[in-house]
Design a protein around this motif. Sequence first.
Motif, PDB file in Angstrom:
ATOM      1  N   THR A  41       0.825  -1.198   0.000  1.00  0.00           N
ATOM      2  CA  THR A  41       0.000   0.000   0.000  1.00  0.00           C
ATOM      3  C   THR A  41       0.868   1.260   0.000  1.00  0.00           C
ATOM      4  N   GLN A  77      -4.965   4.607  -8.930  1.00  0.00           N
ATOM      5  CA  GLN A  77      -4.489   4.270  -7.588  1.00  0.00           C
ATOM      6  C   GLN A  77      -4.014   2.820  -7.483  1.00  0.00           C
ATOM      7  N   GLN A  92      -3.210   2.134  -3.552  1.00  0.00           N
ATOM      8  CA  GLN A  92      -3.570   3.013  -2.459  1.00  0.00           C
ATOM      9  C   GLN A  92      -4.590   2.278  -1.600  1.00  0.00           C
ATOM     10  N   ASP A  93      -4.709   2.688  -0.352  1.00  0.00           N
ATOM     11  CA  ASP A  93      -5.509   1.979   0.642  1.00  0.00           C
ATOM     12  C   ASP A  93      -6.946   1.732   0.190  1.00  0.00           C
ATOM     13  N   GLU A  94      -7.553   2.728  -0.412  1.00  0.00           N
ATOM     14  CA  GLU A  94      -8.950   2.611  -0.847  1.00  0.00           C
ATOM     15  C   GLU A  94      -9.124   1.470  -1.851  1.00  0.00           C
ATOM     16  N   LYS A  95      -8.247   1.413  -2.838  1.00  0.00           N
ATOM     17  CA  LYS A  95      -8.332   0.364  -3.860  1.00  0.00           C
ATOM     18  C   LYS A  95      -7.992  -1.001  -3.274  1.00  0.00           C
ATOM     19  N   TYR A  98     -10.971  -2.207  -1.449  1.00  0.00           N
ATOM     20  CA  TYR A  98     -12.082  -2.517  -2.356  1.00  0.00           C
ATOM     21  C   TYR A  98     -11.867  -3.841  -3.095  1.00  0.00           C
ATOM     22  N   GLU A 136     -12.115  -0.077   7.656  1.00  0.00           N
ATOM     23  CA  GLU A 136     -12.920   0.118   6.448  1.00  0.00           C
ATOM     24  C   GLU A 136     -14.364  -0.278   6.692  1.00  0.00           C
ATOM     25  N   LYS A 140     -17.447   2.438   6.139  1.00  0.00           N
ATOM     26  CA  LYS A 140     -18.434   2.257   5.077  1.00  0.00           C
ATOM     27  C   LYS A 140     -19.837   2.211   5.655  1.00  0.00           C
TER      28      LYS A 140
END
Length: 166
Positions: A41, A77, A92-95, A98, A136, A140
């Motif tokens: 990450t 990302q 990146q953390d979000e991807k 996900y 996460e 969410k």
Amino acid sequence: MEGIEKARLCAKYAEDKKAEGIVIMDARGVSPITDFFVICTASSSPHLRAVRDEIADGMQRKHGMKPLVSDGSFESQWMILHYGDVMVHVMQDEKRGYYALEDLWGDAPRVKLTEDTTPSEEKKSDKAVKARKAREKVVKEPETRKRKPSKKRVAAKKKTAPKRKK
């Protein structure tokens, strides 16, 4: 050079640029694409670029290996470096949360980052990944679905609803 050695080198170069949550997965027998995944990450787009460049430059300069494929954009990302038997994912953390590659390839056993890594150090990196996933889930919002009313609710509503005049 063995695939595991390449994977550990890629992980080392990512670690040199302060990538987080570095995981090596042994995908032999699980994936037809590659033998090892290195997943890490980066905290921002510039950091994503720095980690990707450090891995690519280090592998080429010190070991004479260019990636067969280098894919992804900073806007997405998610960057990929493919060295044949090793595929590096810098996200990146979000991807990463996900797409959850660790869960997708959950059958692949994890490999120690270095041969002399103690089990407690490896557990710390596992704990970091689990903590991130827990964060996460809290962040969410749950999806709200319209439920069909149960037969009891429909019957109760009919009884309490005011009757209309004709």
